[in-house]
Design a protein around this motif. Structure first.
Motif, PDB file in Angstrom:
ATOM      1  N   ASP A  45       0.821  -1.212   0.000  1.00  0.00           N
ATOM      2  CA  ASP A  45       0.000   0.000   0.000  1.00  0.00           C
ATOM      3  C   ASP A  45       0.858   1.266   0.000  1.00  0.00           C
ATOM      4  OD1 ASP A  45      -2.298  -1.528  -0.098  1.00  0.00           O
ATOM      5  OD2 ASP A  45      -2.763  -1.310   2.030  1.00  0.00           O
ATOM      6  N   CYS A  46       2.018   1.229   0.665  1.00  0.00           N
ATOM      7  CA  CYS A  46       2.951   2.375   0.613  1.00  0.00           C
ATOM      8  C   CYS A  46       3.375   2.637  -0.826  1.00  0.00           C
ATOM      9  CB  CYS A  46       4.201   2.108   1.446  1.00  0.00           C
ATOM     10  SG  CYS A  46       3.970   1.998   3.200  1.00  0.00           S
ATOM     11  N   LEU A  47       3.783   1.569  -1.492  1.00  0.00           N
ATOM     12  CA  LEU A  47       4.225   1.687  -2.881  1.00  0.00           C
ATOM     13  C   LEU A  47       3.098   2.222  -3.764  1.00  0.00           C
ATOM     14  CD1 LEU A  47       6.332   1.250  -5.108  1.00  0.00           C
ATOM     15  CD2 LEU A  47       5.556  -1.134  -5.237  1.00  0.00           C
ATOM     16  N   ARG A  48       1.903   1.707  -3.590  1.00  0.00           N
ATOM     17  CA  ARG A  48       0.767   2.154  -4.392  1.00  0.00           C
ATOM     18  C   ARG A  48       0.497   3.657  -4.186  1.00  0.00           C
ATOM     19  NH1 ARG A  48      -4.026  -0.965  -2.617  1.00  0.00           N
ATOM     20  NH2 ARG A  48      -5.095   0.236  -4.213  1.00  0.00           N
ATOM     21  N   LEU A  49       0.617   4.133  -2.947  1.00  0.00           N
ATOM     22  CA  LEU A  49       0.376   5.555  -2.680  1.00  0.00           C
ATOM     23  C   LEU A  49       1.452   6.412  -3.339  1.00  0.00           C
ATOM     24  CD1 LEU A  49      -1.627   7.430  -1.161  1.00  0.00           C
ATOM     25  CD2 LEU A  49       0.062   7.493   0.680  1.00  0.00           C
ATOM     26  N   ILE A  50       2.691   5.978  -3.259  1.00  0.00           N
ATOM     27  CA  ILE A  50       3.785   6.716  -3.907  1.00  0.00           C
ATOM     28  C   ILE A  50       3.579   6.724  -5.420  1.00  0.00           C
ATOM     29  CG2 ILE A  50       6.267   6.684  -4.387  1.00  0.00           C
ATOM     30  CD1 ILE A  50       6.553   5.520  -1.464  1.00  0.00           C
TER      31      ILE A  50
ATOM     32  N   VAL B 282       9.971  -8.260   0.295  1.00  0.00           N
ATOM     33  CA  VAL B 282      11.360  -7.869   0.002  1.00  0.00           C
ATOM     34  C   VAL B 282      11.435  -7.185  -1.356  1.00  0.00           C
ATOM     35  CG1 VAL B 282      13.693  -8.747  -0.469  1.00  0.00           C
ATOM     36  CG2 VAL B 282      12.401  -9.605   1.516  1.00  0.00           C
ATOM     37  N   GLU B 283      10.740  -7.709  -2.349  1.00  0.00           N
ATOM     38  CA  GLU B 283      10.736  -7.085  -3.686  1.00  0.00           C
ATOM     39  C   GLU B 283      10.161  -5.675  -3.632  1.00  0.00           C
ATOM     40  OE1 GLU B 283      12.315  -8.162  -6.441  1.00  0.00           O
ATOM     41  OE2 GLU B 283      13.032  -9.706  -5.057  1.00  0.00           O
ATOM     42  N   ILE B 284       9.111  -5.489  -2.854  1.00  0.00           N
ATOM     43  CA  ILE B 284       8.503  -4.159  -2.717  1.00  0.00           C
ATOM     44  C   ILE B 284       9.464  -3.213  -2.004  1.00  0.00           C
ATOM     45  CG2 ILE B 284       6.624  -2.854  -1.626  1.00  0.00           C
ATOM     46  CD1 ILE B 284       4.857  -5.405  -2.169  1.00  0.00           C
ATOM     47  N   PHE B 285      10.104  -3.687  -0.936  1.00  0.00           N
ATOM     48  CA  PHE B 285      11.068  -2.841  -0.226  1.00  0.00           C
ATOM     49  C   PHE B 285      12.241  -2.476  -1.136  1.00  0.00           C
ATOM     50  CE2 PHE B 285       9.221  -4.714   3.793  1.00  0.00           C
ATOM     51  CZ  PHE B 285       8.669  -3.514   4.246  1.00  0.00           C
ATOM     52  N   LYS B 286      12.693  -3.408  -1.967  1.00  0.00           N
ATOM     53  CA  LYS B 286      13.761  -3.100  -2.925  1.00  0.00           C
ATOM     54  C   LYS B 286      13.320  -1.994  -3.884  1.00  0.00           C
ATOM     55  CE  LYS B 286      15.527  -6.597  -5.129  1.00  0.00           C
ATOM     56  NZ  LYS B 286      15.744  -7.938  -5.707  1.00  0.00           N
TER      57      LYS B 286
ATOM     58  N   SER C 110      14.922   1.669  -4.307  1.00  0.00           N
ATOM     59  CA  SER C 110      15.415   2.167  -5.602  1.00  0.00           C
ATOM     60  C   SER C 110      14.796   3.513  -5.963  1.00  0.00           C
ATOM     61  CB  SER C 110      15.146   1.145  -6.716  1.00  0.00           C
ATOM     62  OG  SER C 110      13.769   1.117  -7.052  1.00  0.00           O
ATOM     63  N   MET C 111      13.661   3.830  -5.350  1.00  0.00           N
ATOM     64  CA  MET C 111      13.006   5.127  -5.574  1.00  0.00           C
ATOM     65  C   MET C 111      13.565   6.208  -4.640  1.00  0.00           C
ATOM     66  SD  MET C 111       9.158   3.587  -5.746  1.00  0.00           S
ATOM     67  CE  MET C 111       8.195   4.832  -6.590  1.00  0.00           C
ATOM     68  N   GLY C 112      14.524   5.815  -3.796  1.00  0.00           N
ATOM     69  CA  GLY C 112      15.139   6.778  -2.880  1.00  0.00           C
ATOM     70  C   GLY C 112      14.385   6.963  -1.574  1.00  0.00           C
ATOM     71  N   ILE C 113      13.462   6.058  -1.269  1.00  0.00           N
ATOM     72  CA  ILE C 113      12.701   6.160  -0.024  1.00  0.00           C
ATOM     73  C   ILE C 113      13.549   5.606   1.115  1.00  0.00           C
ATOM     74  CG2 ILE C 113      10.587   5.494   1.209  1.00  0.00           C
ATOM     75  CD1 ILE C 113      10.040   7.183  -1.306  1.00  0.00           C
ATOM     76  N   LYS C 114      13.757   6.404   2.142  1.00  0.00           N
ATOM     77  CA  LYS C 114      14.494   5.956   3.321  1.00  0.00           C
ATOM     78  C   LYS C 114      13.551   5.110   4.164  1.00  0.00           C
ATOM     79  CE  LYS C 114      16.977   7.428   7.390  1.00  0.00           C
ATOM     80  NZ  LYS C 114      17.319   8.527   8.283  1.00  0.00           N
ATOM     81  N   MET C 115      14.047   3.966   4.639  1.00  0.00           N
ATOM     82  CA  MET C 115      13.239   3.076   5.470  1.00  0.00           C
ATOM     83  C   MET C 115      14.009   2.703   6.722  1.00  0.00           C
ATOM     84  SD  MET C 115      11.573   0.725   2.491  1.00  0.00           S
ATOM     85  CE  MET C 115      13.055   0.759   1.482  1.00  0.00           C
TER      86      MET C 115
END
Length: 161
Positions: A88-93, A127-131, A135-140
């Motif tokens: 859902d984080c990825l989808r919002l971004i 893991v794929e989503i976090f990668k 790669s989009m520069g999001i700090k986690m």
């Protein structure tokens, strides 16, 4: 709008979030972004009861959250955004919302998941989503409470990549 903190926590709003996080961040609104929760009236009622007095609550689909944020609906708020999962984080971004940083707080164990930190378990899909987010520069980061040192989340999953 100031999104002052973004957290992945499958429990959504619970004691730690309602008291420790909300108080330390000085939030005026908690925003739960999850399609299923937004359509579940019982879950929305429970989330409303768990929200501290004086703090507003929004429980939105990813699409509605993106639309409302981009329209400036929450510009006067200090928003604590909570997601149930990294997808859902990825989808919002991808819908055009900038997130300042993502704190991975709690992801329960499920079949096929690997524990990377106490209370944080990830699947291959996670893991794929976090990668992708990385790669989009999001700090986690990964931390349970605000006083805990913020671990670099990518360091925790590096062996799984």
């Amino acid at each position: 709008m100031a999104i002052i903190h973004v957290r992945i926590d499958e429990r959504l709003i619970h004691g730690q979030v309602a008291t420790v996080w909300s108080n330390s961040l000085g939030v005026t609104r908690i925003m739960v972004v999850n399609d299923e929760a937004s359509k579940d009236e019982i879950q929305k009622s429970v989330l409303k009861m768990a929200t501290p007095p004086g703090i507003k609550l929004s429980v939105l689909t990813v699409a509605d959250a993106a639309e409302r944020i981009k329209a400036g609906k929450y510009d006067a708020d200090r928003v604590f955004m909570i997601f149930k999962n990294p997808r859902d984080c990825l989808r919002l971004i991808e819908a055009g919302v900038n997130l300042p940083e993502i704190n991975v707080g709690n992801m329960a164990h499920k079949e096929g998941a690997t524990q990377v930190k106490k209370s944080v378990n990830v699947t291959k899909e996670d893991v794929e989503i976090f990668k992708k987010l990385d790669s989009m520069g999001i700090k986690m980061t990964a931390r349970m409470i605000p006083d805990e040192p913020a671990n670099n989340f990518m360091d925790l999953i590096r062996g799984l990549i």
